[in-house]
Design a protein around this motif. Structure first.
Motif, PDB file in Angstrom:
ATOM      1  N   VAL A 123      29.963  18.393 -28.936  1.00  0.00           N
ATOM      2  CA  VAL A 123      29.395  19.183 -27.844  1.00  0.00           C
ATOM      3  C   VAL A 123      27.905  19.451 -28.044  1.00  0.00           C
ATOM      4  O   VAL A 123      27.111  19.384 -27.120  1.00  0.00           O
ATOM      5  CB  VAL A 123      30.159  20.521 -27.704  1.00  0.00           C
ATOM      6  CG1 VAL A 123      29.474  21.454 -26.739  1.00  0.00           C
ATOM      7  CG2 VAL A 123      31.590  20.249 -27.253  1.00  0.00           C
ATOM      8  N   GLY A 124      27.535  19.753 -29.265  1.00  0.00           N
ATOM      9  CA  GLY A 124      26.127  20.063 -29.487  1.00  0.00           C
ATOM     10  C   GLY A 124      25.868  20.327 -30.949  1.00  0.00           C
ATOM     11  O   GLY A 124      26.743  20.164 -31.793  1.00  0.00           O
ATOM     12  N   ASN A 125      24.677  20.784 -31.180  1.00  0.00           N
ATOM     13  CA  ASN A 125      24.226  20.982 -32.545  1.00  0.00           C
ATOM     14  C   ASN A 125      24.404  22.464 -32.903  1.00  0.00           C
ATOM     15  O   ASN A 125      23.592  23.291 -32.537  1.00  0.00           O
ATOM     16  CB  ASN A 125      22.748  20.551 -32.576  1.00  0.00           C
ATOM     17  CG  ASN A 125      22.141  20.715 -33.930  1.00  0.00           C
ATOM     18  OD1 ASN A 125      22.855  20.864 -34.925  1.00  0.00           O
ATOM     19  ND2 ASN A 125      20.820  20.718 -33.970  1.00  0.00           N
ATOM     20  N   PHE A 126      25.502  22.782 -33.593  1.00  0.00           N
ATOM     21  CA  PHE A 126      25.761  24.170 -33.972  1.00  0.00           C
ATOM     22  C   PHE A 126      25.832  24.311 -35.487  1.00  0.00           C
ATOM     23  O   PHE A 126      26.262  23.391 -36.171  1.00  0.00           O
ATOM     24  CB  PHE A 126      27.104  24.648 -33.397  1.00  0.00           C
ATOM     25  CG  PHE A 126      27.129  24.760 -31.903  1.00  0.00           C
ATOM     26  CD1 PHE A 126      26.591  25.856 -31.267  1.00  0.00           C
ATOM     27  CD2 PHE A 126      27.693  23.745 -31.138  1.00  0.00           C
ATOM     28  CE1 PHE A 126      26.621  25.964 -29.885  1.00  0.00           C
ATOM     29  CE2 PHE A 126      27.716  23.838 -29.753  1.00  0.00           C
ATOM     30  CZ  PHE A 126      27.180  24.953 -29.132  1.00  0.00           C
ATOM     31  N   ASN A 127      25.428  25.462 -35.976  1.00  0.00           N
ATOM     32  CA  ASN A 127      25.710  25.787 -37.377  1.00  0.00           C
ATOM     33  C   ASN A 127      27.076  26.441 -37.425  1.00  0.00           C
ATOM     34  O   ASN A 127      27.350  27.363 -36.668  1.00  0.00           O
ATOM     35  CB  ASN A 127      24.657  26.754 -37.923  1.00  0.00           C
ATOM     36  CG  ASN A 127      23.284  26.102 -37.954  1.00  0.00           C
ATOM     37  OD1 ASN A 127      23.149  24.956 -38.373  1.00  0.00           O
ATOM     38  ND2 ASN A 127      22.288  26.812 -37.466  1.00  0.00           N
ATOM     39  N   SER A 170      24.095  28.419 -32.299  1.00  0.00           N
ATOM     40  CA  SER A 170      23.076  27.421 -31.965  1.00  0.00           C
ATOM     41  C   SER A 170      21.835  27.688 -32.802  1.00  0.00           C
ATOM     42  O   SER A 170      21.589  28.829 -33.196  1.00  0.00           O
ATOM     43  CB  SER A 170      22.740  27.481 -30.474  1.00  0.00           C
ATOM     44  OG  SER A 170      22.048  28.677 -30.183  1.00  0.00           O
ATOM     45  N   PRO A 171      21.044  26.646 -33.091  1.00  0.00           N
ATOM     46  CA  PRO A 171      19.873  26.835 -33.958  1.00  0.00           C
ATOM     47  C   PRO A 171      18.901  27.901 -33.440  1.00  0.00           C
ATOM     48  O   PRO A 171      18.311  28.627 -34.222  1.00  0.00           O
ATOM     49  CB  PRO A 171      19.212  25.461 -33.963  1.00  0.00           C
ATOM     50  CG  PRO A 171      20.305  24.515 -33.616  1.00  0.00           C
ATOM     51  CD  PRO A 171      21.227  25.242 -32.709  1.00  0.00           C
ATOM     52  N   ASP A 172      18.779  28.033 -32.117  1.00  0.00           N
ATOM     53  CA  ASP A 172      17.867  29.057 -31.589  1.00  0.00           C
ATOM     54  C   ASP A 172      18.565  30.418 -31.465  1.00  0.00           C
ATOM     55  O   ASP A 172      17.975  31.377 -30.973  1.00  0.00           O
ATOM     56  CB  ASP A 172      17.276  28.620 -30.237  1.00  0.00           C
ATOM     57  CG  ASP A 172      18.329  28.547 -29.135  1.00  0.00           C
ATOM     58  OD1 ASP A 172      19.526  28.757 -29.433  1.00  0.00           O
ATOM     59  OD2 ASP A 172      17.956  28.277 -27.979  1.00  0.00           O
ATOM     60  N   GLU A 173      19.829  30.488 -31.867  1.00  0.00           N
ATOM     61  CA  GLU A 173      20.600  31.728 -31.937  1.00  0.00           C
ATOM     62  C   GLU A 173      20.882  32.365 -30.575  1.00  0.00           C
ATOM     63  O   GLU A 173      21.303  33.511 -30.496  1.00  0.00           O
ATOM     64  CB  GLU A 173      19.914  32.748 -32.874  1.00  0.00           C
ATOM     65  CG  GLU A 173      19.861  32.228 -34.300  1.00  0.00           C
ATOM     66  CD  GLU A 173      18.951  33.033 -35.212  1.00  0.00           C
ATOM     67  OE1 GLU A 173      18.294  33.951 -34.719  1.00  0.00           O
ATOM     68  OE2 GLU A 173      18.911  32.729 -36.414  1.00  0.00           O
ATOM     69  N   THR A 174      20.678  31.630 -29.494  1.00  0.00           N
ATOM     70  CA  THR A 174      20.979  32.202 -28.188  1.00  0.00           C
ATOM     71  C   THR A 174      22.449  31.994 -27.814  1.00  0.00           C
ATOM     72  O   THR A 174      22.995  32.731 -27.007  1.00  0.00           O
ATOM     73  CB  THR A 174      20.114  31.599 -27.060  1.00  0.00           C
ATOM     74  OG1 THR A 174      20.277  30.179 -27.084  1.00  0.00           O
ATOM     75  CG2 THR A 174      18.655  31.947 -27.236  1.00  0.00           C
ATOM     76  N   VAL A 175      23.069  30.963 -28.394  1.00  0.00           N
ATOM     77  CA  VAL A 175      24.478  30.704 -28.093  1.00  0.00           C
ATOM     78  C   VAL A 175      25.307  30.937 -29.340  1.00  0.00           C
ATOM     79  O   VAL A 175      24.970  30.435 -30.416  1.00  0.00           O
ATOM     80  CB  VAL A 175      24.699  29.255 -27.606  1.00  0.00           C
ATOM     81  CG1 VAL A 175      26.191  28.961 -27.455  1.00  0.00           C
ATOM     82  CG2 VAL A 175      23.976  29.024 -26.288  1.00  0.00           C
ATOM     83  N   SER A 176      26.356  31.743 -29.219  1.00  0.00           N
ATOM     84  CA  SER A 176      27.270  31.879 -30.346  1.00  0.00           C
ATOM     85  C   SER A 176      28.703  31.773 -29.843  1.00  0.00           C
ATOM     86  O   SER A 176      29.020  32.201 -28.734  1.00  0.00           O
ATOM     87  CB  SER A 176      27.037  33.191 -31.089  1.00  0.00           C
ATOM     88  OG  SER A 176      27.441  34.275 -30.300  1.00  0.00           O
ATOM     89  N   ILE A 177      29.519  31.150 -30.652  1.00  0.00           N
ATOM     90  CA  ILE A 177      30.920  30.949 -30.296  1.00  0.00           C
ATOM     91  C   ILE A 177      31.778  31.513 -31.415  1.00  0.00           C
ATOM     92  O   ILE A 177      31.748  31.013 -32.539  1.00  0.00           O
ATOM     93  CB  ILE A 177      31.225  29.448 -30.090  1.00  0.00           C
ATOM     94  CG1 ILE A 177      30.336  28.874 -28.983  1.00  0.00           C
ATOM     95  CG2 ILE A 177      32.709  29.245 -29.762  1.00  0.00           C
ATOM     96  CD1 ILE A 177      30.411  27.364 -28.839  1.00  0.00           C
ATOM     97  N   MET A 178      32.482  32.603 -31.111  1.00  0.00           N
ATOM     98  CA  MET A 178      33.374  33.194 -32.110  1.00  0.00           C
ATOM     99  C   MET A 178      34.724  32.490 -32.043  1.00  0.00           C
ATOM    100  O   MET A 178      35.249  32.258 -30.948  1.00  0.00           O
ATOM    101  CB  MET A 178      33.590  34.679 -31.825  1.00  0.00           C
ATOM    102  CG  MET A 178      32.396  35.551 -32.134  1.00  0.00           C
ATOM    103  SD  MET A 178      32.858  37.300 -32.112  1.00  0.00           S
ATOM    104  CE  MET A 178      32.858  37.631 -30.348  1.00  0.00           C
ATOM    105  N   ILE A 179      35.265  32.178 -33.199  1.00  0.00           N
ATOM    106  CA  ILE A 179      36.579  31.545 -33.262  1.00  0.00           C
ATOM    107  C   ILE A 179      37.582  32.546 -33.829  1.00  0.00           C
ATOM    108  O   ILE A 179      37.319  33.159 -34.864  1.00  0.00           O
ATOM    109  CB  ILE A 179      36.532  30.282 -34.152  1.00  0.00           C
ATOM    110  CG1 ILE A 179      35.452  29.320 -33.654  1.00  0.00           C
ATOM    111  CG2 ILE A 179      37.902  29.593 -34.175  1.00  0.00           C
ATOM    112  CD1 ILE A 179      35.162  28.170 -34.595  1.00  0.00           C
ATOM    113  N   ASN A 180      38.711  32.687 -33.136  1.00  0.00           N
ATOM    114  CA  ASN A 180      39.793  33.585 -33.556  1.00  0.00           C
ATOM    115  C   ASN A 180      39.398  35.052 -33.625  1.00  0.00           C
ATOM    116  O   ASN A 180      39.709  35.750 -34.580  1.00  0.00           O
ATOM    117  CB  ASN A 180      40.381  33.145 -34.909  1.00  0.00           C
ATOM    118  CG  ASN A 180      41.348  31.989 -34.751  1.00  0.00           C
ATOM    119  OD1 ASN A 180      41.996  31.868 -33.718  1.00  0.00           O
ATOM    120  ND2 ASN A 180      41.439  31.149 -35.765  1.00  0.00           N
TER     121      ASN A 180
END
Ligand SMILES: [Zn+2]
Ligand SMILES: [Zn+2]
Lengths: 179, 335
Positions: free
Chosen positions: B49-53, B90-100
């Motif tokens: 999907v994209g470049n996430f940490n 996301s590298p610019d920290e605007t997008v975050s996805i919490m899992i569980n």
């Protein structure tokens, strides 16, 4: 009751927690309690400053579900039969207590009891938002190529030419197939 | 009302989507093994999907987890699920996805100013790609199926963080909250319910998620936000007309304390920064700084300070370090 941790002092803290469906009972003395719960630790050491952990406006999302449930005609009636969702094993009482269903199938299984609650708390009971159909299972060749082209563009943008040439190869081989 | 006025009041915009994956119990009823499997599944899907940490919370240091809470990348509820929880950032920290967390996936995008449409577009694109690589729980009638029925349907919460010092001062904030709550809008102070709010910051969001389209919900929140902005601007004008001298005195005193204190608690900091920000907005004080002054809020929270100092600090030490940082930030900023 004696403390679970040190086995010496009298326990002052008693809790039942349900973590991932597993119920654990904990009894701790005052000293061990202070040492045990990590978030409590934090709260103790920063008593004044840490209000915002619980109150962070960005994360106070959870609705006032409790109100809706206690207003529902089902709340105080204990069902004679202990219905449980066959998929996750949760009962409706489990939902009333924690405000959370156990799995997606609960919506089918408890549909009759849930619908009045849903209609009370929502704008309506019919989804009017985004449609969702999962497509990747039967991805067509065109889809795959489009996806690869998207990735190729990303790779080029990132100046990752090694990856880009690898993707180009994949596109060429896909296009050559069955033609 | 021009855009500049609005962006003085609207600090940030956030859109989040709740999603779950088929054939897994919701996180509250998920076994450790299945939870770990799901975390892995979402991580693998994210690679397409994209470049996430990616962060596995179980392997993270406590201080880093708490700093992420301070910065709003994760909720404190996610910590309770530590064993099976994850984060994609996301590298610019605007997008975050919490899992569980409460649901398998909570995707969010946070942008500064009033930017709900753009935040939705960004998170919707990601959701579209994630949804191609994962099988979301969805029904035609109820939409996206969530652990709590209050998130059903769109699974979307659109919110804006508003700075409302004048409405707080005039006491009209209570009326505003009561009025908009009838429209399906929820207003919360940053210190829990009601009118008490840290730094006079309030979160305005949609109450319902089912029975309206995403577009209509965004529209509803945005129009309400603009209405509240208008009321805040009027209240500011009244405030200025009634007591400019008193207000200016308050702002300059706040500036004096924040630039000279030796130790300072978060609560006092919130009070002072709210006064200074209002002073800047009303042009009662001129301060030259490159960024929005509210960016300071996260910087002076305890775990951010500890990261900066690269050591553990107790509450008392935090207060001293915070004061030092603020002293130097405001040194020579007055013009
Ligand atoms: Zn003990
Ligand atoms: Zn179930």
């Amino acid at each position: 009751m004696i403390c679970d941790n040190c086995g010496k002092k009298e326990a002052v803290f008693h809790s039942k927690t349900n973590i991932n469906g597993k119920v654990t009972e904990t009894h701790l003395c005052e000293d061990c309690l202070k040492k045990s719960q990590y978030i409590n630790d934090v709260n103790n050491s920063f008593e004044n400053d840490f209000d915002f952990f619980n109150d962070d406006p960005f994360f106070t999302d959870n609705s006032l579900l409790g109100n809706f449930i206690s207003n529902s005609p089902y709340s105080n009636k204990k069902s004679n039969l202990d219905y449980r969702c066959p998929s996750c094993g949760c009962s409706f009482e489990n939902f009333s207590q924690r405000g959370l269903l156990g799995c997606a199938k609960c919506y089918d299984y408890f549909n009759k009891k849930l619908m009045p609650i849903i209609s009370n708390m929502q704008f309506g009971t019919k989804h009017l938002g985004k449609n969702y159909e999962q497509t990747s299972v039967e991805e067509t060749k065109e889809d795959k190529i489009a996806e690869l082209r998207r990735k190729l563009k990303l790779a080029v943008d990132e100046e990752n030419y090694e990856l880009a040439s690898e993707i180009k190869k994949q596109i060429t081989s896909l296009e050559a197939k069955n033609e | 009302m021009n855009k500049e006025d609005v962006n003085q009041i609207v600090v940030s915009s956030r859109v989040r989507l709740a999603r779950n994956i088929e054939n897994f119990n919701f996180p509250c009823c998920l076994s450790k093994e299945k939870g770990e499997e799901l975390r892995e599944l979402v991580y693998k899907a994210s690679l397409k999907v994209g470049n996430f940490n990616f962060y596995n919370l179980k392997n993270m240091q406590e201080c880093d987890i708490l700093r992420f809470v301070e910065n709003g990348y994760i909720s404190s509820d996610l910590i309770k699920m530590k064993e099976i929880a994850g984060l994609l950032l996301s590298p610019d920290e605007t997008v975050s996805i919490m899992i569980n967390e409460e649901d398998h996936i909570r995707e969010q995008c946070v942008l500064s100013g009033l930017n709900l449409k753009k935040a939705y577009d960004i998170i919707n694109d990601i959701d579209y790609d994630l949804g191609k690589n994962l099988k979301f729980s969805y029904s035609k009638d109820l939409g996206f199926l969530t652990a709590c029925p209050s998130n059903l349907g769109t699974g979307m919460r659109a919110s804006a963080m508003l700075f409302l010092p004048a409405l707080c001062k005039s006491g009209n904030i209570t009326n505003v909250i009561n009025t908009v709550s009838k429209l399906g809008i929820c207003v919360r102070g940053s210190s829990g319910e009601g009118t008490k709010a840290s730094a006079n910051l309030f979160q305005v969001s949609n109450q319902n998620t089912l029975g309206k389209s995403e577009k209509d919900i965004i529209q509803l929140v945005e129009s309400t936000v603009l209405k509240i902005c208008e009321l805040e601007i009027q209240a500011r004008e009244v405030l200025l007309k009634d007591n400019e001298v008193g207000l200016k005195d308050e702002v300059l005193r706040a500036f004096g304390i924040i630039s000279n204190c030796y130790k300072i608690s978060m609560q006092e900091f919130y009070d002072l920064i709210a006064k200074i920000k209002l002073g800047i907005d009303l042009k009662l004080i001129y301060i030259k700084c490159d960024e929005d002054i509210f960016n300071l809020i996260n910087m002076v929270k305890p775990y951010n300070l500890m990261q900066k100092e690269n050591k553990n600090l107790n509450n008392y030490e935090c207060e001293i370090v915070r004061a030092k940082l603020l002293n130097s930030y405001f040194k020579n900023t007055r013009v």
